[in-house]
Design an enzyme around this catalytic site. Structure first.
Site, short mmCIF file in Angstrom:
data_model
loop_
_atom_site.label_atom_id
_atom_site.label_comp_id
_atom_site.label_asym_id
_atom_site.label_seq_id
_atom_site.Cartn_x
_atom_site.Cartn_y
_atom_site.Cartn_z
N SER A 39 0.84 -1.20 0.00
CA SER A 39 0.00 0.00 0.00
C SER A 39 0.88 1.25 0.00
O SER A 39 2.06 1.16 -0.35
CB SER A 39 -0.94 -0.02 1.21
OG SER A 39 -1.92 1.00 1.09
N ASN A 40 0.35 2.39 0.38
CA ASN A 40 1.15 3.62 0.45
C ASN A 40 0.62 4.49 1.59
O ASN A 40 -0.27 4.08 2.33
CB ASN A 40 1.11 4.35 -0.91
CG ASN A 40 -0.30 4.74 -1.28
OD1 ASN A 40 -0.92 5.57 -0.63
ND2 ASN A 40 -0.84 4.10 -2.32
#
Ligand code: PMT
Length: 421
Positions: free
Chosen positions: A228-229
């Protein structure tokens, strides 16, 4: 925050959070505002008129007329006097009456007559706050342009914990400052009077439908891990809120975040880039435009293990494949609809942003660079440059809410030039 010369009407209703209205009044005064206070009868049980009169340096208004001398407290002139009417705390009861247009006290009649921006800071127990009736009332008010300072999470007067605590005075004061930024004063309004209660262009996106993507996508590796980020969703949620404030019907396609959907906005929760693609393309079918603020994974694992991957001694290789580009897909389908993109860069910023503007067929792109302090992920501020095919506008470091307001204003300006669909 500079509120020099601004006239703020502070409304106080009967909730325990009324004690915080004193601090709010002080903050507004310190920022240079003139403050007048209108209270409901119940509010007097929680904070005394004497306290508020002392802090605001003005007599407190509760009744339609002064019982001592019969002097009339005109709700119409109060509404005309104010540059902003902020009701903090706003109880479930008052919110419901505002939504229904009930006018059984001075505060409510003032709301119905007010020509200025209005904001409410709700306060109540968590179940009341989550109740569909309250959510519907808040959505109704938001759709009419009332600013909602969402309640926070924490310990409540009932002893329960959850959402329903009135926002802190600093947050409400900052909200008022942002609401008034760039707006004329009531005195200026009156000098060119015959202006209608709501300026005709205060809801320039009424009747338009917008899709906004926000937050991070999550690409599963196995049932436990994912790629993810750092996106929190704050920037995209602020844009959804600002578009809704301007009258648009907004569908917010959101990755997992800790945020609540802004009042009046329809949220669709997704996890992966593929889910965001499906939801966004479907919502765009009958939309007038979209703002692509989500940080979407460009790659996803080729295989998702159905059991937790066990660690071994050597290196682990995870093969990744490209995800579909949602913005580029919308760009290919958009026709004369509006499409706004973001570019999050770390180098050769303008060059990369212009390349994305063209390739994804955006009308304009919002560039933010991780090289700028206070810009990008997670924080409450951003520093952006708005770039279209003929010009660019570099904005100073602003709150994400202000950035969103500038983007929404630019969208409203462009939408006004498009043919009605
Ligand atoms: O959520 P916050 O914590 O508030 O942070 C805000 C933000 C930094 C996430 C936001 O300001 C921002 O920059 N969002 C875009 C991030 C990004 O992924 O940029 P990009 O340059 O990689 O993508 C370009 C554009 O294509 C973006 O509009 C993106 O949403 C879109 N895109 C990208 C890949 C993909 N598969 N589909 C897309 O739609």
């Amino acid at each position: 925050m500079d509120l020099q010369g601004r006239r703020i009407l502070l409304g106080i209703t009967g909730g325990i959070a009324a004690y915080k209205s004193a601090a709010l009044c002080r903050l507004l005064k310190t920022a240079g505002a003139e403050v007048r206070v209108v209270m409901t009868e119940h509010a007097k049980q929680f904070i005394t008129p004497l306290t508020m009169a002392t802090l605001s340096k003005n007599p407190i208004l509760v009744e339609f007329f002064d019982p001592e001398n019969g002097a009339w407290n005109s709700h119409v002139s109060l509404g005309e006097w104010a540059d902003c009417f902020v009701i903090a705390p706003a109880t479930a009861n008052t919110l419901a009456k505002m939504a229904a247009g009930i006018a059984d006290n001075l505060l409510l009649t003032t709301y119905l007559s007010a020509r200025c921006p209005v904001a409410v800071a709700p306060t109540m127990d968590l179940d009341m706050y989550a109740h569909p009736a309250t959510r519907q009332n808040l959505a109704t008010l938001a759709a009419r342009g009332v600013g909602i300072v969402e309640a926070g999470d924490g310990e409540l007067a009932s002893g329960l914990r959850g959402k329903g605590r009135m926002a802190e005075p600093e947050t409400i004061a900052a909200f008022v400052g942002e609401l008034l930024a760039g707006k004329g004063t009531a005195a200026e309004r009156q000098s060119v009077d015959s202006v209608p209660a709501e300026a005709p262009d205060s809801r320039p996106l009424a009747g338009k439908r917008f899709v906004v993507t926000a937050g991070a996508t999550i690409e599963a590796i196995d049932p436990v891990r994912f790629l993810s980020n750092h996106s929190s969703g704050k920037m995209g949620y602020a844009i959804a809120e600002q578009l809704a404030r301007r009258g648009a019907a907004v569908t917010l396609v959101s990755g997992r975040t800790a945020l609540d959907a802004p009042a009046g906005v329809t949220r669709i929760d997704i996890l992966s880039a593929e889910e965001m693609y499906e939801a966004t393309v479907a919502a765009f079918a009958d939309a007038d435009g979209a703002v692509m603020c989500a940080a979407v994974a460009d790659y996803t694992p080729c295989e998702v293990a159905d059991r937790k991957l066990k660690k071994g001694d050597g290196e682990l290789m995870i093969r990744l494949r490209r995800t579909r580009d949602i913005a580029a897909e919308l760009g290919a389908r958009k026709g004369d609809r509006l499409l706004v993109g973001f570019a999050l860069e770390t180098d050769a910023e303008r060059e990369h942003a212009r390349e994305k503007l063209e390739r994804k067929n955006f009308d304009f792109i919002v560039l933010n660079s991780l090289r700028d302090a206070g810009a990008g992920f997670r924080g409450d501020t951003n520093k952006v440059t708005l770039i279209d095919r003929t010009a660019s506008e570099e904005l100073p470091l602003l709150s994400k809410r202000e950035v969103a307001a500038r983007i929404a204003d630019k969208i409203a300006g462009l939408a006004a030039m498009r043919p009605a669909r």
